[in-house]
Design a protein around this motif. Structure first.
Motif, PDB file in Angstrom:
ATOM      1  N   THR A 226       9.399   3.402   3.985  1.00  0.00           N
ATOM      2  CA  THR A 226       9.109   2.051   4.452  1.00  0.00           C
ATOM      3  C   THR A 226       9.718   1.817   5.832  1.00  0.00           C
ATOM      4  OG1 THR A 226       9.004   1.249   2.184  1.00  0.00           O
ATOM      5  CG2 THR A 226       9.327  -0.402   3.896  1.00  0.00           C
ATOM      6  N   ALA A 227      10.943   2.273   6.034  1.00  0.00           N
ATOM      7  CA  ALA A 227      11.585   2.121   7.346  1.00  0.00           C
ATOM      8  C   ALA A 227      10.783   2.838   8.429  1.00  0.00           C
ATOM      9  CB  ALA A 227      13.017   2.644   7.292  1.00  0.00           C
ATOM     10  N   LYS A 228      10.310   4.036   8.126  1.00  0.00           N
ATOM     11  CA  LYS A 228       9.539   4.797   9.122  1.00  0.00           C
ATOM     12  C   LYS A 228       8.200   4.123   9.395  1.00  0.00           C
ATOM     13  CE  LYS A 228       9.007   7.983  12.019  1.00  0.00           C
ATOM     14  NZ  LYS A 228       9.812   7.923  13.232  1.00  0.00           N
ATOM     15  N   ILE A 229       7.506   3.691   8.358  1.00  0.00           N
ATOM     16  CA  ILE A 229       6.203   3.037   8.536  1.00  0.00           C
ATOM     17  C   ILE A 229       6.383   1.698   9.250  1.00  0.00           C
ATOM     18  CG2 ILE A 229       4.196   2.058   7.340  1.00  0.00           C
ATOM     19  CD1 ILE A 229       4.264   5.163   7.454  1.00  0.00           C
ATOM     20  N   ASP A 230       7.478   0.986   8.979  1.00  0.00           N
ATOM     21  CA  ASP A 230       7.754  -0.264   9.703  1.00  0.00           C
ATOM     22  C   ASP A 230       7.913  -0.009  11.202  1.00  0.00           C
ATOM     23  OD1 ASP A 230       7.575  -1.987   7.553  1.00  0.00           O
ATOM     24  OD2 ASP A 230       9.745  -2.182   7.273  1.00  0.00           O
ATOM     25  N   THR A 231       8.596   1.063  11.552  1.00  0.00           N
ATOM     26  CA  THR A 231       8.757   1.420  12.964  1.00  0.00           C
ATOM     27  C   THR A 231       7.405   1.705  13.605  1.00  0.00           C
ATOM     28  OG1 THR A 231      10.927   2.361  12.507  1.00  0.00           O
ATOM     29  CG2 THR A 231       9.869   3.054  14.547  1.00  0.00           C
TER      30      THR A 231
ATOM     31  N   CYS B 232       0.838  -1.205   0.000  1.00  0.00           N
ATOM     32  CA  CYS B 232       0.000   0.000   0.000  1.00  0.00           C
ATOM     33  C   CYS B 232       0.871   1.252   0.000  1.00  0.00           C
ATOM     34  CB  CYS B 232      -0.913  -0.048   1.229  1.00  0.00           C
ATOM     35  SG  CYS B 232      -1.955   1.385   1.473  1.00  0.00           S
ATOM     36  N   LEU B 233       1.915   1.239   0.811  1.00  0.00           N
ATOM     37  CA  LEU B 233       2.825   2.382   0.880  1.00  0.00           C
ATOM     38  C   LEU B 233       3.517   2.587  -0.464  1.00  0.00           C
ATOM     39  CD1 LEU B 233       4.033   4.575   2.687  1.00  0.00           C
ATOM     40  CD2 LEU B 233       5.825   2.936   3.294  1.00  0.00           C
ATOM     41  N   ALA B 234       3.936   1.496  -1.102  1.00  0.00           N
ATOM     42  CA  ALA B 234       4.587   1.607  -2.415  1.00  0.00           C
ATOM     43  C   ALA B 234       3.639   2.205  -3.452  1.00  0.00           C
ATOM     44  CB  ALA B 234       5.086   0.231  -2.870  1.00  0.00           C
ATOM     45  N   ARG B 235       2.365   1.785  -3.423  1.00  0.00           N
ATOM     46  CA  ARG B 235       1.380   2.355  -4.360  1.00  0.00           C
ATOM     47  C   ARG B 235       1.170   3.849  -4.092  1.00  0.00           C
ATOM     48  NH1 ARG B 235      -1.132  -2.437  -3.159  1.00  0.00           N
ATOM     49  NH2 ARG B 235      -2.569  -1.440  -1.693  1.00  0.00           N
TER      50      ARG B 235
ATOM     51  N   PHE C 156       3.233   5.919  -2.630  1.00  0.00           N
ATOM     52  CA  PHE C 156       4.469   6.632  -2.980  1.00  0.00           C
ATOM     53  C   PHE C 156       4.529   6.854  -4.489  1.00  0.00           C
ATOM     54  CE2 PHE C 156       8.919   6.962  -4.132  1.00  0.00           C
ATOM     55  CZ  PHE C 156       9.439   7.811  -3.166  1.00  0.00           C
ATOM     56  N   ALA C 157       4.248   5.797  -5.246  1.00  0.00           N
ATOM     57  CA  ALA C 157       4.295   5.900  -6.715  1.00  0.00           C
ATOM     58  C   ALA C 157       3.274   6.899  -7.241  1.00  0.00           C
ATOM     59  CB  ALA C 157       4.070   4.529  -7.339  1.00  0.00           C
ATOM     60  N   SER C 158       2.119   6.984  -6.596  1.00  0.00           N
ATOM     61  CA  SER C 158       1.104   7.931  -7.065  1.00  0.00           C
ATOM     62  C   SER C 158       1.515   9.381  -6.821  1.00  0.00           C
ATOM     63  CB  SER C 158      -0.238   7.656  -6.388  1.00  0.00           C
ATOM     64  OG  SER C 158      -0.222   8.092  -5.051  1.00  0.00           O
ATOM     65  N   THR C 159       2.424   9.598  -5.871  1.00  0.00           N
ATOM     66  CA  THR C 159       2.908  10.951  -5.589  1.00  0.00           C
ATOM     67  C   THR C 159       4.174  11.257  -6.380  1.00  0.00           C
ATOM     68  OG1 THR C 159       1.977  10.769  -3.369  1.00  0.00           O
ATOM     69  CG2 THR C 159       3.519  12.547  -3.722  1.00  0.00           C
ATOM     70  N   ASP C 160       5.000  10.251  -6.608  1.00  0.00           N
ATOM     71  CA  ASP C 160       6.243  10.409  -7.376  1.00  0.00           C
ATOM     72  C   ASP C 160       5.915  10.341  -8.868  1.00  0.00           C
ATOM     73  OD1 ASP C 160       8.899  10.558  -8.181  1.00  0.00           O
ATOM     74  OD2 ASP C 160       9.300   8.435  -7.748  1.00  0.00           O
ATOM     75  N   THR C 161       5.191  11.313  -9.353  1.00  0.00           N
ATOM     76  CA  THR C 161       4.711  11.298 -10.743  1.00  0.00           C
ATOM     77  C   THR C 161       5.850  11.435 -11.760  1.00  0.00           C
ATOM     78  OG1 THR C 161       4.256  13.666 -10.601  1.00  0.00           O
ATOM     79  CG2 THR C 161       2.426  12.161 -10.158  1.00  0.00           C
ATOM     80  N   ALA C 162       6.961  12.024 -11.350  1.00  0.00           N
ATOM     81  CA  ALA C 162       8.101  12.175 -12.265  1.00  0.00           C
ATOM     82  C   ALA C 162       8.939  10.899 -12.327  1.00  0.00           C
ATOM     83  CB  ALA C 162       8.971  13.352 -11.832  1.00  0.00           C
ATOM     84  N   GLY C 163       8.683   9.970 -11.431  1.00  0.00           N
ATOM     85  CA  GLY C 163       9.451   8.731 -11.409  1.00  0.00           C
ATOM     86  C   GLY C 163      10.880   8.918 -10.931  1.00  0.00           C
ATOM     87  N   ALA C 164      11.111   9.937 -10.098  1.00  0.00           N
ATOM     88  CA  ALA C 164      12.455  10.238  -9.616  1.00  0.00           C
ATOM     89  C   ALA C 164      12.950   9.243  -8.571  1.00  0.00           C
ATOM     90  CB  ALA C 164      12.491  11.653  -9.033  1.00  0.00           C
ATOM     91  N   GLY C 165      12.047   8.516  -7.952  1.00  0.00           N
ATOM     92  CA  GLY C 165      12.447   7.577  -6.908  1.00  0.00           C
ATOM     93  C   GLY C 165      12.566   8.209  -5.538  1.00  0.00           C
ATOM     94  N   SER C 166      12.275   9.495  -5.461  1.00  0.00           N
ATOM     95  CA  SER C 166      12.302  10.192  -4.173  1.00  0.00           C
ATOM     96  C   SER C 166      11.355  11.380  -4.231  1.00  0.00           C
ATOM     97  CB  SER C 166      13.719  10.657  -3.821  1.00  0.00           C
ATOM     98  OG  SER C 166      14.169  11.622  -4.748  1.00  0.00           O
TER      99      SER C 166
ATOM    100  N   GLU D 154      -0.962  14.916   2.904  1.00  0.00           N
ATOM    101  CA  GLU D 154      -2.314  15.464   2.820  1.00  0.00           C
ATOM    102  C   GLU D 154      -3.273  14.450   2.207  1.00  0.00           C
ATOM    103  OE1 GLU D 154      -4.354  19.639   1.645  1.00  0.00           O
ATOM    104  OE2 GLU D 154      -2.904  18.853   0.197  1.00  0.00           O
ATOM    105  N   ARG D 155      -2.825  13.762   1.187  1.00  0.00           N
ATOM    106  CA  ARG D 155      -3.692  12.810   0.502  1.00  0.00           C
ATOM    107  C   ARG D 155      -3.911  11.531   1.305  1.00  0.00           C
ATOM    108  NH1 ARG D 155      -2.882  10.557  -5.645  1.00  0.00           N
ATOM    109  NH2 ARG D 155      -4.846   9.421  -5.728  1.00  0.00           N
ATOM    110  N   TYR D 156      -2.868  10.999   1.907  1.00  0.00           N
ATOM    111  CA  TYR D 156      -2.977   9.687   2.551  1.00  0.00           C
ATOM    112  C   TYR D 156      -3.096   9.736   4.071  1.00  0.00           C
ATOM    113  CZ  TYR D 156      -2.190   7.803  -2.011  1.00  0.00           C
ATOM    114  OH  TYR D 156      -2.337   7.504  -3.335  1.00  0.00           O
ATOM    115  N   LEU D 157      -2.670  10.838   4.699  1.00  0.00           N
ATOM    116  CA  LEU D 157      -2.794  10.972   6.152  1.00  0.00           C
ATOM    117  C   LEU D 157      -3.861  11.987   6.548  1.00  0.00           C
ATOM    118  CD1 LEU D 157       0.987  10.964   7.164  1.00  0.00           C
ATOM    119  CD2 LEU D 157      -0.572   9.018   6.943  1.00  0.00           C
TER     120      LEU D 157
END
Length: 162
Positions: free
Chosen positions: A124-129, A69-72, A74-84, A95-98
């Motif tokens: 992912t590391a933060k959400i895992d925590t 879910c987090l990957a989906r 993230f990808a929906s926000t990273d529209t440029a495909g920059a990976g960050s 704003e969208r997910y929280l």
């Protein structure tokens, strides 16, 4: 002269009046008729997002479901495909997910390497925590009861903690 005679009377009357007047903290808040009761359970924004990650509809969220879910998201926000994501894009994600740009976790605590960019690995590391903190019985699955925070006494109508 009359004022001088009245002062001793006031000296005795004021402490008695102060002792008999109910204090705001002593009077329990009673909701008006027709109003909902005071909330004693709340949910953190990130817990609300994790609850929405239940892919198979069993009302349980596994770590794999949360990560997918987090990957989906993230990808929906990273529209440029920059990976960050920069901090502004991260705020858009929050704003969208929280539900709010300022909801926790903040970009400052999520950006582990402090390069002002947030990668999927850092998120992912933060959400895992957070997943580990919420998973009270340590079974690797979040159920709705684990996602709720119970506030004894609840909140009054001015949103102050009792």
């Amino acid at each position: 002269m009359r004022l001088l005679l009245a002062l001793p009377l006031l000296a005795f009357a004021l402490p008695a009046a102060a002792q008999t007047a109910p204090q705001a903290a002593d009077v329990p808040y009673v909701t008006p008729l027709g109003q909902p009761p005071i909330s004693t359970m709340v949910v953190e924004p990130v817990a609300m997002m994790l609850a929405a990650c239940d892919a198979d509809g069993d009302a349980r969220v596994t770590r794999d479901e949360a990560r997918a879910c987090l990957a989906r998201s993230f990808a929906s926000t990273d529209t440029a495909g920059a990976g960050s994501l920069g901090y502004i894009a991260y705020s858009d994600w929050a704003e969208r997910y929280l539900g709010d740009r300022n909801a926790l976790p903040s970009p400052f605590e999520t950006d582990i390497d402090h390069d002002n960019r947030i990668t999927l690995a850092e998120m992912t590391a933060k959400i895992d925590t957070i997943f580990d903190r919420l998973d009270r019985d340590r079974d690797g699955i979040l159920v709705r009861a684990e996602l709720l925070t119970i506030r004894p006494g609840g909140f009054d109508r001015q949103r102050k903690r009792r």
